[in-house]
Each structure stands twice: as C-alpha cells, then as structure tokens.
Design an enzyme around this catalytic site. Structure first.
Site, PDB file in Angstrom:
ATOM      1  N   ASP A   1      -7.866   5.573   0.488  1.00 20.76           N
ATOM      2  CA  ASP A   1      -6.819   4.923  -0.283  1.00 20.76           C
ATOM      3  C   ASP A   1      -5.477   5.352   0.560  1.00 20.76           C
ATOM      4  O   ASP A   1      -4.574   4.666   0.879  1.00 20.76           O
ATOM      5  CB  ASP A   1      -6.758   5.739  -1.629  1.00 20.76           C
ATOM      6  CG  ASP A   1      -5.415   5.430  -2.532  1.00 20.76           C
ATOM      7  OD1 ASP A   1      -5.029   4.534  -2.270  1.00 20.76           O
ATOM      8  OD2 ASP A   1      -5.607   5.994  -3.704  1.00 20.76           O
TER       9      ASP A   1
ATOM     10  N   HIS B   1      -7.087  -0.230   1.776  1.00 24.21           N
ATOM     11  CA  HIS B   1      -6.562   1.245   1.436  1.00 24.21           C
ATOM     12  C   HIS B   1      -6.002   0.776   0.045  1.00 24.21           C
ATOM     13  O   HIS B   1      -5.469   1.720  -0.408  1.00 24.21           O
ATOM     14  CB  HIS B   1      -5.430   1.541   2.265  1.00 24.21           C
ATOM     15  CG  HIS B   1      -5.900   1.681   3.786  1.00 24.21           C
ATOM     16  ND1 HIS B   1      -6.660   2.787   4.233  1.00 24.21           N
ATOM     17  CD2 HIS B   1      -5.282   0.858   4.750  1.00 24.21           C
ATOM     18  CE1 HIS B   1      -6.553   2.458   5.609  1.00 24.21           C
ATOM     19  NE2 HIS B   1      -5.992   1.435   5.816  1.00 24.21           N
TER      20      HIS B   1
ATOM     21  N   ASP C   1      -1.140  -7.043   3.483  1.00 25.99           N
ATOM     22  CA  ASP C   1      -1.470  -5.862   4.656  1.00 25.99           C
ATOM     23  C   ASP C   1      -2.196  -4.837   3.902  1.00 25.99           C
ATOM     24  O   ASP C   1      -2.157  -4.318   2.557  1.00 25.99           O
ATOM     25  CB  ASP C   1       0.104  -5.346   4.804  1.00 25.99           C
ATOM     26  CG  ASP C   1      -0.101  -4.321   6.006  1.00 25.99           C
ATOM     27  OD1 ASP C   1      -0.601  -4.437   7.106  1.00 25.99           O
ATOM     28  OD2 ASP C   1       0.289  -3.000   5.655  1.00 25.99           O
TER      29      ASP C   1
ATOM     30  N   ASP D   1       0.542   4.319  -6.018  1.00 26.33           N
ATOM     31  CA  ASP D   1      -0.627   4.599  -7.185  1.00 26.33           C
ATOM     32  C   ASP D   1      -0.650   3.013  -7.864  1.00 26.33           C
ATOM     33  O   ASP D   1       0.123   2.910  -8.656  1.00 26.33           O
ATOM     34  CB  ASP D   1      -0.100   5.585  -7.824  1.00 26.33           C
ATOM     35  CG  ASP D   1      -1.295   5.744  -9.093  1.00 26.33           C
ATOM     36  OD1 ASP D   1      -2.359   5.172  -8.925  1.00 26.33           O
ATOM     37  OD2 ASP D   1      -1.115   7.027  -9.756  1.00 26.33           O
TER      38      ASP D   1
ATOM     39  N   ASN E   1       1.032  -1.309  -0.002  1.00 23.69           N
ATOM     40  CA  ASN E   1       0.224   0.130   0.062  1.00 23.69           C
ATOM     41  C   ASN E   1       0.845   1.262   0.151  1.00 23.69           C
ATOM     42  O   ASN E   1       0.380   2.351  -0.640  1.00 23.69           O
ATOM     43  CB  ASN E   1      -0.687  -0.013   1.330  1.00 23.69           C
ATOM     44  CG  ASN E   1      -1.688   1.363   1.093  1.00 23.69           C
ATOM     45  OD1 ASN E   1      -2.661   1.644   0.522  1.00 23.69           O
ATOM     46  ND2 ASN E   1      -1.313   2.241   2.205  1.00 23.69           N
TER      47      ASN E   1
ATOM     48  N   GLU F   1      -5.526  -8.466   5.075  1.00 25.48           N
ATOM     49  CA  GLU F   1      -5.979  -7.655   6.312  1.00 25.48           C
ATOM     50  C   GLU F   1      -6.961  -6.592   5.838  1.00 25.48           C
ATOM     51  O   GLU F   1      -6.736  -5.575   5.270  1.00 25.48           O
ATOM     52  CB  GLU F   1      -4.827  -7.080   6.883  1.00 25.48           C
ATOM     53  CG  GLU F   1      -5.106  -6.473   8.206  1.00 25.48           C
ATOM     54  CD  GLU F   1      -4.609  -5.179   8.292  1.00 25.48           C
ATOM     55  OE1 GLU F   1      -4.394  -4.538   9.216  1.00 25.48           O
ATOM     56  OE2 GLU F   1      -3.719  -4.681   7.416  1.00 25.48           O
TER      57      GLU F   1
ATOM     58  N   ASP G   1       1.761   7.094  -0.465  1.00 27.12           N
ATOM     59  CA  ASP G   1       1.003   6.024  -0.941  1.00 27.12           C
ATOM     60  C   ASP G   1       1.149   5.549  -2.378  1.00 27.12           C
ATOM     61  O   ASP G   1       1.108   6.452  -3.180  1.00 27.12           O
ATOM     62  CB  ASP G   1      -0.657   6.473  -0.698  1.00 27.12           C
ATOM     63  CG  ASP G   1      -1.421   5.490  -0.820  1.00 27.12           C
ATOM     64  OD1 ASP G   1      -1.761   4.815   0.150  1.00 27.12           O
ATOM     65  OD2 ASP G   1      -2.301   5.581  -2.043  1.00 27.12           O
TER      66      ASP G   1
HETATM   67 CA    CA Z   1      -3.685   3.259  -0.955  1.00 25.12          CA
END
Ligand code: CA
Length: 487
Positions: A202, A243, A239, A210, A110, A269, A208
């Site tokens: 997200d 998100h 994990d 993409d 993520n 998760e 984060d």
């Molecule tokens: Ca994300």
C-alpha cells in the site's frame, strides 16, 4: 467494461515526456506546436505527464501537492508547473483534438507530497521489507499531512486534507526520521487489494492516501470528473496502481465513464514482470483498465542485453498481450525504465528499432511510443527517429489483417500480416535477427503471387518475388530488422 472506438484500431499512443525535461515551462507549448506533425506520423493519442501542482516547480509531477491546481495558482512558489500554465495546457489539448489526437492525463492518486503544516497523530512503525510486521508500540508522530491550498482559496473544491485521510507517512518531523509509519485510528490499516510485495505494498512514498476513507473516495471521484471535464480529457494513465486499492480504481474509472462515456480510456501502471499478477488484477477490476505489458518490456530488455545468446523464440513468453491482446499496452521504454530512473531497465540502442518494429507492426496490444526514443533524452538526440518514422508509416499503410508468427529459429524470427480489403496492397513481412544476416521463407498469401516486395527500411536492396504458393524468401541483416511490403 470499456468500449474501444473504431479510430483506436491501429492507433499509437505517445508518452510525451521523459524524466529529464528542462524545467522551462515549455512542454505544453511544444506539444501544441507538434500536434500537426504527430498527426502526420500516425500518433493518435498522447499520454501527458501529471499536470498539477507538485511540491516544487521542477518536480516531474509525481510528488503531487494539489490536484486542482493545473498551473493556475501561486502555490509552492510558482504558478506554472514544470510543463507550463493551465491556459497553455488547455490550448495544447484543443490543438491536439483539432488533429483528432486523444489526450490521456497521468493521474497520481496513491500519494501526496508534504502538506502545508504538520499534524500530530498516532502511528506504528513497520518493517519496510514486511509492512505487516509492526516494530514496537504505537507512538505520536509529527507528519506533514495538513493541506490548506491557500493560493487556491477553495476554488473548485473546499476539501482540506488531514492526517486521517492517509494510511501511512514516510517521515516523522518531530524526530526528523524517515521510515514506514502506519497511521493508527478507527478503521485504519494498510489497504487490502494492493500488491503483496513487502507484505503489503500500500505504502510507496510520501503521504499515502487512504483509499478506504469515504471522504477521500468522494473527493477523488469528484476531482476525476472535474478534471476530465475541465480539460476535455479522453482518458487517463493511472500511476502506481499496484499500491492502490483495486476496487477504488475500478469504481473511479466507472464513475468517470458514467459521465464521460464508455470509451473514456484508462491504462494502469502495474509495474510487475509477473504476468499472473497482471492477469489477476484485470480479473478483479473486471477489465476496467488496460495494463502496460511489463513482462514484454523485460523480455525486450533481456534480449537487448544478451544479444545473440538470447533465444528469440522466447521473446513473447509470458507477455501480457498473448493472453490479453485487447488489454495490453505494449511499450519499449518509459520514464521509469530509462537510464537513471527508479525502475531502470533501458533497452539497448541496437535493439530499439527491432523492439519498435515488433510492437508497432504486430496485431495485438496498443503500442506506446516513448518521447525519449523518438526525440531526445536530456540533450542527447535519439538515433531512432528516422527508423521509427518508417515503422509508423508501415503500421499505417500495411499492418492490417491476420498475423502468422515465424518464431522458429533462435536468432531470426518474424511474422506476416496478411493485409485486409479496406487497405489496398496492405500486408507485410517482418523479420529481425539478433546475430548474423538471416533469411526466412514466409507465406503472404497465394493471391499475392508474382508481386515484387521490397524492404521499406532500405536496409536490403534486393527484392523478393512472391511465388505461386504465396511464399517469399525474406532477408534480414544481422542485429537489424526488415519490413517487406509490395513495392
Ligand atoms: Ca497506497
């Protein structure tokens, strides 16, 4: 769709770490030395922590820096990770495989922690509580989004990460300010197919990733195949999938299965107590992954908090395993729910043996045993090891066949496993009470008449003789569990 191999039936996964392990680089060696013992107590799979280079040596592995550095290169001032070197990691996995224990790697895709250098790019700040709400105009930010991986020098992959491979960042180095900053640019936005908490969930932390960017998808798929081969993995624990774009996760797992086989295991998760969200997720990813049964965890937590004021008949309400027995990974606690962690909801000690009895002896779900509950948290030895050993043995010897539930009393509930022909004398009766001593008439089958059953936990000395109808009047002590089987 995944295929579950035969040996997974009555299998037990163990999460082999907790949040406060010492930064001594010793976990892989310890796990290697523990392989034989784990096999003997009935562990059939181990979930290992993120095994790649994080932002610093002491990190648990979730602040991911370089997925290709499994403790092999001098990067971020260390060769080894918190858990050891790549060589030790490989030797550990070989040893586990020798004892037919599967290995699932914790996989963090993520986000990444800070890169090697800053880059300048345009962002819009958004409301942390509603990420669809932009706070003002776009502006230039300085983010730690440039990754060179100098220590690795392009081995395994020449991919270099830049700001455009991310969807958002949490820190502006120019102004030394934290926030939620959405990256602007062509095809840039928060991803669809993520949880709708905070408008769009997200962004979790760090940089984060993409997961709509074609180069990113290609690189992560390629890494997934590489690491599965390199370590001879049997599966992954994914994990933070709430998100992550759901269709990315689906195609990622499918990509690995195409190479590693259909029984390559995956559990995600998705931290939510809302069963409907979990069910919806399973549907949109076409059951490519299993999910942790978070609603059941919260029920266990609540029951442990409320004691006798909790109605035990509601213990399974909204649990994922009720609707998805084949897709639910049942657990009591983990590194995130343990005291002091980000999602703290630790089951109280008195209730832990009851909770493990439930998840390890019932028919549905794939149970996961937490390192902290079996061994220790920090320096505090777990008081539950002996009873968990007994329950694991009971699972292996007796927990077969159909299940009949007796959730018919607010304090004393239980179930019966009827046993099967493949396992001689299998079948058991399980009882728990959250108040006073209790008893319950339960039927274990007419063919068991005349048998004498004992409580194998040793908590009750009396025996129970099964009557001609197959009934037994089973006993349990207050705030305790009992496991009855043929003596
Ligand atoms: Ca994300």
């Amino acid at each position: 769709m995944k295929i579950k191999p035969e040996e997974m039936k009555n299998g037990v996964m163990m999460q082999y770490f907790e949040w406060n392990l010492p930064n001594d680089g010793n976990l892989w060696k310890q796990l290697k030395d523990d392989a034989k013992h784990l096999h003997e107590i009935g562990i059939t799979a181990v979930w290992i922590p993120p095994a790649y280079k994080a932002d610093e040596q002491q990190d648990e592995g979730y602040a991911t820096y370089d997925l290709y550095d499994l403790g092999e290169f001098e990067q971020n001032n260390t060769v080894r990770t918190k858990y050891g070197t790549k060589q030790e990691l490989k030797e550990m996995i070989e040893e586990l495989h020798r004892y037919k224990i599967s290995v699932y790697l914790d996989t963090v895709m993520n986000h990444k922690s800070e890169g090697d250098y800053t880059e300048k790019f345009m962002v819009k700040e958004v409301d942390p509580k509603d990420r669809t709400k932009e706070l003002g105009d776009a502006f230039e930010i300085q983010g730690w989004t440039g990754y060179q991986f100098k220590g690795r020098s392009g081995k395994y992959s020449g991919f270099k990460w830049h700001w455009y491979h991310f969807s958002g960042v949490g820190f502006d180095d120019a102004k030394k300010r934290s926030g939620v900053f959405k990256i602007m640019g062509e095809n840039k936005d928060w991803s669809s197919g993520v949880d709708d908490e905070n408008g769009n969930y997200d962004f979790l932390l760090g940089n984060d990733i993409d997961l709509n960017h074609p180069e990113v998808i290609k690189e992560l798929n390629s890494w997934g195949l590489w690491v599965s081969e390199e370590l001879n993995l049997d599966g992954m624990r994914l994990d933070a999938i709430k998100h992550m774009k759901d269709q990315f996760v689906k195609q990622f797992v499918e990509t690995i299965r195409a190479k590693r086989g259909k029984d390559f295991y995956a559990v995600g998760e998705y931290w939510s107590g809302d069963r409907k969200k979990l069910e919806n997720y399973l549907e949109v990813v076409d059951n490519t992954v299993d999910l942790f049964d978070v609603p059941l965890h919260y029920n266990l937590w609540e029951a442990s908090q409320k004691g006798k004021d909790y109605d035990m008949q509601t213990l399974f309400d909204n649990a994922l395993f009720i609707s998805h027995p084949e897709e639910a990974v049942t657990f009591v606690d983990n590194h995130d729910s343990q005291a002091g962690s980000s999602l703290e909801s630790q089951i109280q000690d008195w209730f832990k043996p009851l909770a493990y009895g439930l998840i390890l002896l019932m028919k549905d779900g794939y149970p996961c045993l937490f390192y902290g509950d079996y061994y220790k948290i920090k320096d505090k030895e777990s008081p539950h090891r002996l009873i968990i050993d007994i329950i694991l043995k009971a699972r292996c010897q007796y927990a077969y066949g159909e299940q009949t539930n007796y959730f018919d009393h607010p304090c004393t509930v239980g179930f019966v496993r009827m046993g099967d022909k493949e396992h001689a004398d299998s079948g058991l009766a399980f009882l728990i009470s959250n108040d006073e001593d209790g008893d319950k008439k339960m039927n274990v089958g007419k063919d068991r008449k005349g048998e004498t059953w004992i409580d194998i936990t040793g908590s009750i000395e009396q025996t129970v003789v099964i009557d001609e109808n197959g009934d037994g009047l089973f006993l349990v002590k207050g705030r305790n569990l009992s496991i009855w089987a043929k003596g």
